[in-house]
Design a protein around this motif. Structure first.
Motif, mmCIF file in Angstrom:
data_model
loop_
_atom_site.group_PDB
_atom_site.id
_atom_site.type_symbol
_atom_site.label_atom_id
_atom_site.label_comp_id
_atom_site.label_asym_id
_atom_site.label_seq_id
_atom_site.Cartn_x
_atom_site.Cartn_y
_atom_site.Cartn_z
ATOM 1 N N PRO A 1 0.674 -1.263 -0.007
ATOM 2 C CA PRO A 1 -0.061 0.166 -0.111
ATOM 3 C C PRO A 1 0.900 1.233 0.147
ATOM 4 O O PRO A 1 2.106 1.351 0.225
ATOM 5 N N SER A 2 0.058 2.310 -0.307
ATOM 6 C CA SER A 2 0.895 3.713 -0.328
ATOM 7 C C SER A 2 2.177 3.709 -1.146
ATOM 8 O O SER A 2 2.119 3.261 -2.031
ATOM 9 N N ASP A 3 3.214 4.370 -0.351
ATOM 10 C CA ASP A 3 4.400 4.228 -1.347
ATOM 11 C C ASP A 3 5.397 3.178 -0.871
ATOM 12 O O ASP A 3 6.621 3.081 -1.227
ATOM 13 N N MET A 4 4.769 2.130 -0.529
ATOM 14 C CA MET A 4 5.741 1.113 0.024
ATOM 15 C C MET A 4 6.521 0.243 -1.132
ATOM 16 O O MET A 4 7.449 -0.450 -0.754
ATOM 17 N N GLU A 5 6.136 0.342 -2.172
ATOM 18 C CA GLU A 5 6.737 -0.164 -3.208
ATOM 19 C C GLU A 5 8.155 0.296 -3.537
ATOM 20 O O GLU A 5 8.886 -0.543 -3.840
ATOM 21 N N LYS A 6 8.221 1.754 -2.924
ATOM 22 C CA LYS A 6 9.569 2.063 -3.077
ATOM 23 C C LYS A 6 10.846 1.441 -2.296
ATOM 24 O O LYS A 6 12.004 1.532 -2.519
ATOM 25 N N PRO B 1 4.955 -6.077 -8.682
ATOM 26 C CA PRO B 1 5.704 -5.003 -9.205
ATOM 27 C C PRO B 1 7.073 -5.317 -9.365
ATOM 28 O O PRO B 1 7.384 -6.466 -8.853
ATOM 29 N N ARG C 1 16.191 5.334 -3.436
ATOM 30 C CA ARG C 1 15.066 4.579 -2.815
ATOM 31 C C ARG C 1 15.789 4.150 -1.573
ATOM 32 O O ARG C 1 16.866 3.273 -1.710
ATOM 33 N N ALA C 2 15.158 4.197 -0.344
ATOM 34 C CA ALA C 2 15.857 3.178 0.824
ATOM 35 C C ALA C 2 15.239 2.031 0.800
ATOM 36 O O ALA C 2 13.909 1.797 0.812
ATOM 37 N N LEU D 1 11.358 1.451 7.610
ATOM 38 C CA LEU D 1 10.918 1.851 6.177
ATOM 39 C C LEU D 1 9.663 1.879 5.796
ATOM 40 O O LEU D 1 8.865 2.442 5.139
ATOM 41 N N TYR E 1 7.595 4.984 4.331
ATOM 42 C CA TYR E 1 6.825 4.959 3.168
ATOM 43 C C TYR E 1 5.326 4.540 3.313
ATOM 44 O O TYR E 1 4.464 4.288 2.397
ATOM 45 N N GLY E 2 5.141 4.502 4.585
ATOM 46 C CA GLY E 2 3.856 3.666 4.827
ATOM 47 C C GLY E 2 2.557 4.476 5.014
ATOM 48 O O GLY E 2 2.790 5.946 4.647
ATOM 49 N N PRO E 3 1.336 3.881 4.808
ATOM 50 C CA PRO E 3 0.113 4.775 4.912
ATOM 51 C C PRO E 3 -0.263 5.717 6.024
ATOM 52 O O PRO E 3 -1.246 6.342 6.043
ATOM 53 N N LYS F 1 0.406 13.565 5.353
ATOM 54 C CA LYS F 1 1.556 14.081 4.086
ATOM 55 C C LYS F 1 1.607 15.451 4.125
ATOM 56 O O LYS F 1 2.206 15.967 3.128
ATOM 57 N N PHE G 1 7.139 13.776 1.768
ATOM 58 C CA PHE G 1 5.917 14.697 1.468
ATOM 59 C C PHE G 1 6.186 16.071 2.004
ATOM 60 O O PHE G 1 7.153 16.450 2.135
ATOM 61 N N PHE H 1 -3.556 -1.817 9.223
ATOM 62 C CA PHE H 1 -2.889 -2.974 9.616
ATOM 63 C C PHE H 1 -2.693 -2.978 11.406
ATOM 64 O O PHE H 1 -2.261 -3.974 11.921
#
Lengths: 268, 741
Positions: A133-138, B43, B74-75, B99, B103-105, B109, B515, B706
């Motif tokens: 989710p979100s930007d976690m693919e990064k 991906p 990217r980290a 991480l 990058y989490g929800p 932002k 962000f 989560f």
């Protein structure tokens, strides 16, 4: 073969604190996905899973012990690991060069025979496509391919780290890796230094010195604190555990209540 | 054509045979499987150049060095930093998941202003200029009404330049109500103050001790600096160090210790006194230390000998007389014994009486300021800013008392009492705090007695949060001014909880801000500049980075190059540095203040008749229970006997379960004076009968899907009890009952 290696692990359960860092180090290293609810442990993908053992005695004699369980990379007899023998797609194979049991996702047809065959529940099935989710693919690592729905996955001893280390060695015109050049993510992260990883064939490596596996006898060890899980199945796993507690060592195999106290590490 | 029975059957059978023999359907099935497996939503991570950055993890007060692996910008992985004095390559479960926070929800932002009611979740995105002016407008208004003292600030830490900036801001503005999240560090600081007369941090020389007597401290559950403690524990395993764990529940620490001694919870101090009794009676104490470096011993000794006979202590603690005697002997006869306290992870302070009893036990065997003992570590003093020139309003505001009463007659030695702060506001008709700023803290979730805390928040007219995450406090505020997270910002990180030497580490930007967030240091400087000349003058820096670099001075270069600074010449302090009373002696009893040192056990809320059980929280490395909640990876590792779907499990002894006709997995309602919750039962032989243990760190209502809505927050069920010496919260549990549903 001159450069035949047998990578394996020694986990000291006296040091293991059950903190779970190895589980997360593995997930972060290997692009392991997660879902909203992970409390159904049957479909929760954890290449490395820490189990909690209890001695089943009442208060105050009760005792617990944690036992981290990666893939055992069973050698069995000449690489006839339980999972390798049953795979109809040659998606999993035993490498005589490294002693690592591989898993090739693009070959896997999702029949899950290997999961049934594995006595250690070390294999997991992707029931869903992974979603970050979100930007976690990064944060996904390019060294490990994310898996799609319908394939089985498991611990690879961080094989990509072996490949990277070998690439580097070749560039430096070397054919051998130093012990610290190739370490799994869990061994590297363990804050208690409970996990030792290396080549069980190499007398200079700590794992070999710790358990001194008997090469002619399926890698059995005479170390008084050492045991392997389900030794009597003859899978010859390459994960050795150390514990000073007798009940923990006994818990490593399915002993009958009245069976004599010969321990797995030394039984025949 | 005529269709008869014969031709129909031939057609059906023929086509069935034809289809079966034709490869087409099988081929198509296979192809479609392969095709669907290659749908593009799995991906393919982009490849690039690998590079590494060193920084410091500030997710807890352990402050480990971390090395972040990056692919281009990217980290992709956080690892422990090799060669760092705290963790040397090791890293904990939470640090590894950083991480997922980055990058989490759950990230906020952009600055947000509340629309609709508080906590409704309706927000309007606003610009940074608007956000800062809105806070400034509120604060200017308060100030013009002569109410500058009604501004409150809650911070997650008590050290470093960000905290110093916040404190400075409060001074220039004119309010003394600066508070920080309490922990056992406060209790230990209190002990050092009362018994040694110094303002210092307690450091423990674990690497050199050979016997640890732990009064419920979760040595491998996250007490102190977690990775350092794990390493120390492994060191004892190989070098013959012994650990004796005293607590009512078989925690991981207890299971890994050499001896687990279950004790009636809350009687730890009695045991410490009982051990002291034996040590004194058998003349096993350190004569050199007692004679040369202590005062008040005779008086203290008399009290211990009169009141804590092992036979009597055995009755209160539930530990055998003989066990007490042999434990006391083992402890005193070791060459470098060390006793520690602070329950679980030490996230909550405790009874001063208990902390002082344990510290006195160390003094008795001479384990003060020596190898393997307790050290008083001086606080780093690199922040040397010119004093704030206060204007009239500020000076007037600073004459007002603190709302929490810290430093007043009742609690003269305390600096900040967060639980009391909320209690005091709760007791007043009109809130003495009209505006509250919250930074790196989540009091709405982490403080006990949630109901009161929530009511207090509802009373405060203006709440602004600097949180990077949508935590419970931020979700219920009026304005969120999101800070960069630790991987995006510069910050000096002084001190490591429990470490015996001074250290300053540096957090630095590993990736650029993801962000539209802003460094809280910059926000404070910006805010100060909008509040008039007086405040603006006190903040003469261009921005935070400039302030940090100037403040660190010579240290800056080392910090940038190595990532941390330690004093290579640091040795254990001289006696006069750690015993600062006029006598220069360790005070077993301190007669200089009016504080009553007589130890009294903490009385739990609730009557045993209606609440027959005792509820205690327990901590786990797999459940982050502070300002930071569990990221998805960490909650994934929680066992299904702790959390199953949305239900928390409580642990009880099978005997207790039988008495209440409960069985494994059954549902029950857990009730205390503070609230009730539906829980499931997990039978555990490693817990004393009559006790219910509940995991801390669950029951979030904010963050992401989560974490949110899973399990019960122990703070909803537990209250706080004011410690008579420090005013800090001393509650370690509460009386409770379980009803089958």
């Amino acid at each position: 073969m001159r450069d035949e290696k047998k990578y394996g692990m020694v986990i000291d359960l006296d040091k293991c604190t059950g903190c779970g860092a190895c589980m997360v180090a593995c997930m972060a290293e290997n692009n392991v996905p997660f879902k909203e609810d992970e409390s159904n442990k049957l479909d929760s993908i954890t290449w490395m899973r820490v189990y909690k053992l209890t001695n089943e005695k009442p208060f105050p004699e009760a005792d617990i012990c944690y036992i981290p369980r990666p893939c055992m990379h069973c050698e069995a007899d000449h690489g006839h690991s339980p999972c390798v023998s049953v795979c109809p797609a040659t998606a999993t194979d035993y490498s005589l060069r490294t002693g690592i049991v591989s898993q090739i996702y693009s070959r896997c047809i999702g029949c899950r025979y290997c999961m049934v065959a594995c006595p250690y529940h070390a294999r997991y099935f992707n029931w869903w496509d992974p979603v970050w989710p979100s930007d976690m693919e990064k944060y996904l690592s390019p060294n490990v391919s994310p898996r799609m729905r319908g394939v089985v996955e498991k611990c690879s001893f961080c094989f990509h780290r072996y490949q990277l280390a070998m690439d580097k060695a070749f560039l430096e015109k070397r054919r051998e890796l130093k012990e610290n050049e190739y370490q799994t993510a869990c061994a590297q992260a363990c804050p208690a230094d409970a996990i030792t990883f290396g080549d069980l064939n190499n007398p200079e490596h700590a794992v070999q010195q710790l358990v001194r596996p008997d090469r002619k006898n399926g890698g059995r060890t005479k170390h008084p604190r050492a045991f392997r899980l389900l030794e009597r199945l003859g899978t010859n796993p390459k994960i050795y555990y150390l514990s000073s507690r007798e009940w923990v060592r006994r818990a490593g195999d399915n002993y009958l209540k009245k069976e004599n106290k010969t321990l797995s590490g030394r039984s025949t | 054509m005529n269709i008869n029975r014969r031709s129909f059957l031939s057609f059906v059978i023929g086509s069935a045979a034809g289809t079966t023999l034709s490869p087409l359907p099988w081929k198509m099935q296979d192809d479609s499987a392969i095709w669907s497996q290659n749908w593009p939503w799995v991906p393919v991570p982009k490849d690039g150049e690998a590079n590494y950055t060193h920084s410091t993890c500030t997710l807890c007060s352990g402050h480990c060095g971390i090395t972040i692996r990056k692919i281009d910008d990217r980290a992709v992985k956080i690892e422990g930093m090799k060669g760092h004095p705290v963790n040397d390559g090791g890293i904990c479960i939470l640090g590894l998941s950083g991480l997922q926070l980055l990058y989490g929800p759950s990230r906020v932002k952009t600055p947000l202003r509340r629309e609709g009611k508080r906590g409704e979740g309706k927000w309007k995105k606003i610009s940074w200029d608007t956000a800062i002016s809105e806070v400034a407008y509120r604060l200017v208004e308060l100030r013009s009404k002569g109410q500058s003292h009604t501004l409150g600030f809650i911070s997650g830490s008590e050290q470093g330049t960000i905290t110093a900036l916040s404190k400075r801001f409060m001074t220039a503005y004119g309010s003394r109500n600066f508070l920080q999240t309490p922990s056992m560090d406060d209790s230990y600081a209190m002990v050092l103050n009362l018994m040694q007369g110094v303002d210092a941090q307690a450091g423990f020389d674990f690497e050199n001790t050979d016997f640890v007597l732990s009064f419920g401290s979760g040595i491998i559950e996250g007490w102190g600096s977690p990775v350092r403690m794990f390493r120390a524990n492994s060191h004892w395993r190989t070098n013959g160090g012994k650990v004796v764990q005293i607590e009512p529940r078989l925690s991981n620490t207890a299971a890994k210790s050499d001896k687990w001694i279950p004790i009636n919870p809350g009687t730890e101090a009695d045991l410490a006194f009982g051990l002291a009794h034996v040590i004194i009676k058998q003349s096993l104490y350190d004569r050199d230390f007692i004679d040369n470096h202590s005062s008040g011993f005779d008086h203290w000794k008399k009290r211990v000998l009169d009141e804590y006979h092992p036979g009597k202590v055995a009755k209160t603690t539930g530990i055998d007389n003989s066990t007490i005697i042999s434990l006391a002997r083992d402890f005193a006869r070791r060459s470098r014994p060390l006793a520690i306290c602070g329950k679980g992870q030490g996230k909550t302070p405790g009874s001063s009486g208990e902390f002082m009893a344990v510290h006195a036990l160390n003094a008795l065997v001479g384990s003060i300021n020596r190898k393997g003992g307790v050290w008083a570590v001086p606080r780093p003093g690199y922040i040397d800013w010119p004093e704030v020139k206060m204007d009239k309003t500020a000076a007037k505001g600073l004459q007002q008392r603190r709302v929490d009463g810290a430093g007043d007659k009742k609690y003269p030695k305390s600096g900040s009492l967060l639980n009391r702060f909320f209690k005091m506001i709760h007791s007043k008709e009109i809130s003495p705090i009209q505006a509250l700023l919250v930074s790196d803290a989540n009091p709405r979730y982490t403080l006990p007695d949630s109901k009161t805390i929530k009511e207090v928040f509802d009373k405060i007219p203006f709440v602004a949060s600097f949180s990077s995450f949508m935590d419970e406090t931020a979700a219920n505020s009026d304005l969120i001014l999101p800070n960069h997270i630790y991987l995006e910002r510069y910050e000096d990180v002084p001190g490591v909880t429990g470490l015996q030497k001074p250290i300053v580490s540096l957090s630095r930007p590993v990736v650029k801000p993801q962000f539209n967030t802003k460094h809280v240091g910059d926000v404070i400087i910006g805010l100060a500049k909008q509040l008039g000349k007086g405040t603006a003058d006190a903040f003469a820096w261009e921005n935070y980075e400039n302030c940090l670099e100037k403040t660190m001075g010579k240290m800056w270069k080392t910090l940038i190059e190595a990532g941390f600074w330690t004093d290579p010449n640091f040795k254990k302090p001289k006696w006069d540095k750690i015993l600062d009373f006029s006598s220069g002696k360790f005070a077993f009893l301190n007669n200089n203040t009016s504080i009553d040192y007589q130890y009294r056990p903490v009385k739990l809320e609730g009557e045993p008749t209606s609440f027959p059980l005792t509820l205690i929280p327990y901590d786990s490395m797999r459940l982050a229970n502070g300002f930071i909640g569990d990221p998805p990876f960490v909650i994934k590792t929680v066992e299904d006997t702790v959390l199953k779907k949305k239900d928390s499990f409580v642990e009880i002894n099978p005997k207790t379960a039988r008495a209440f006709s409960l069985s494994e997995g059954s549902y029950a309602v857990l009730t205390t004076l503070k609230g009730s919750a539906r829980v499931r039962i997990h039978l555990f032989d490693g817990i004393m009968p009559g006790i219910v243990a509940i995991p801390s760190g669950l029951g979030h209502t904010a963050y992401d899907k989560f974490l949110s809505g899973k399990g019960v927050n122990v703070n909803e069920l537990i209250g706080s009890v004011e410690d008579p010496v420090s005013g800090l919260n001393a509650a370690w549990g509460i009386r409770a009952k379980l009803n089958k549903t």
